[in-house]
Scaffold this motif. Structure first.
Motif, PDB file in Angstrom:
ATOM      1  N   ASN A  46       0.831  -1.205   0.000  1.00  0.00           N
ATOM      2  CA  ASN A  46       0.000   0.000   0.000  1.00  0.00           C
ATOM      3  C   ASN A  46       0.863   1.251   0.000  1.00  0.00           C
ATOM      4  O   ASN A  46       1.834   1.345   0.739  1.00  0.00           O
ATOM      5  CB  ASN A  46      -0.909   0.001   1.227  1.00  0.00           C
ATOM      6  CG  ASN A  46      -1.786  -1.225   1.275  1.00  0.00           C
ATOM      7  OD1 ASN A  46      -2.166  -1.771   0.249  1.00  0.00           O
ATOM      8  ND2 ASN A  46      -2.117  -1.668   2.471  1.00  0.00           N
ATOM      9  N   ASP A  51      -1.201   3.660   5.468  1.00  0.00           N
ATOM     10  CA  ASP A  51      -0.677   2.562   4.647  1.00  0.00           C
ATOM     11  C   ASP A  51      -1.142   1.169   5.068  1.00  0.00           C
ATOM     12  O   ASP A  51      -0.739   0.182   4.491  1.00  0.00           O
ATOM     13  CB  ASP A  51       0.846   2.625   4.550  1.00  0.00           C
ATOM     14  CG  ASP A  51       1.534   2.448   5.882  1.00  0.00           C
ATOM     15  OD1 ASP A  51       0.850   2.226   6.907  1.00  0.00           O
ATOM     16  OD2 ASP A  51       2.774   2.531   5.908  1.00  0.00           O
ATOM     17  N   TRP A  52      -2.039   1.093   6.030  1.00  0.00           N
ATOM     18  CA  TRP A  52      -2.654  -0.189   6.389  1.00  0.00           C
ATOM     19  C   TRP A  52      -3.735  -0.570   5.384  1.00  0.00           C
ATOM     20  O   TRP A  52      -4.249  -1.680   5.396  1.00  0.00           O
ATOM     21  CB  TRP A  52      -3.215  -0.148   7.812  1.00  0.00           C
ATOM     22  CG  TRP A  52      -4.114   1.029   8.071  1.00  0.00           C
ATOM     23  CD1 TRP A  52      -3.742   2.258   8.549  1.00  0.00           C
ATOM     24  CD2 TRP A  52      -5.516   1.113   7.842  1.00  0.00           C
ATOM     25  NE1 TRP A  52      -4.835   3.092   8.622  1.00  0.00           N
ATOM     26  CE2 TRP A  52      -5.941   2.410   8.196  1.00  0.00           C
ATOM     27  CE3 TRP A  52      -6.471   0.205   7.364  1.00  0.00           C
ATOM     28  CZ2 TRP A  52      -7.265   2.830   8.087  1.00  0.00           C
ATOM     29  CZ3 TRP A  52      -7.791   0.637   7.270  1.00  0.00           C
ATOM     30  CH2 TRP A  52      -8.169   1.932   7.621  1.00  0.00           C
ATOM     31  N   THR A  53      -4.097   0.374   4.477  1.00  0.00           N
ATOM     32  CA  THR A  53      -5.092   0.113   3.443  1.00  0.00           C
ATOM     33  C   THR A  53      -4.639   0.753   2.137  1.00  0.00           C
ATOM     34  O   THR A  53      -3.987   1.803   2.160  1.00  0.00           O
ATOM     35  CB  THR A  53      -6.490   0.657   3.841  1.00  0.00           C
ATOM     36  OG1 THR A  53      -7.410   0.420   2.765  1.00  0.00           O
ATOM     37  CG2 THR A  53      -6.455   2.140   4.148  1.00  0.00           C
TER      38      THR A  53
END
Length: 112
Positions: A46, A51-53
């Motif tokens: 990502n 940035d986890w999604t």
């Protein structure tokens, strides 16, 4: 139920070059509207804020300008994007999808 990834009047994008201060992707919307945008690095991880999604925040990280015929990628998006290529996938309300490749190098961005 059949899932369609394209329409006869599908949205198209054109190449562009600008800075991270405001990068506008020339877009022919053809009556469609973006619902969300994904951002991924070349290795599939990502890209950008949260940035986890892969999904980025509408209006905060990107926003359409229908009158100008562009989708604007905002400085808040680029503030957390590493140098190199990033593939953007735009999901539209019609269920159509388009992809656009940007390459960031310092404060310069090119796209195709």
């Amino acid at each position: 139920m059949v899932h369609h990834d394209h329409l006869v009047r599908s949205t198209t994008h054109a190449p562009a070059s600008a800075t991270t201060g405001g990068f506008a992707i020339p877009t022919q919307f053809r009556g469609d509207q973006p619902a969300t945008m994904e951002a991924r690095y070349a290795d599939g991880t990502n890209a950008g804020p949260a940035d986890w999604t892969p999904f980025k925040e509408f209006w905060t990280h990107f926003q359409p300008d229908y009158a100008a015929g562009t989708i604007l990628l905002k400085p808040e998006f680029f503030a957390e994007v590493d140098d190199g290529p990033v593939t953007l996938t735009f999901h539209f309300w019609s269920r159509a999808r388009t992809t656009y490749l940007i390459t960031k190098s310092g404060a310069t961005v090119t796209g195709s």
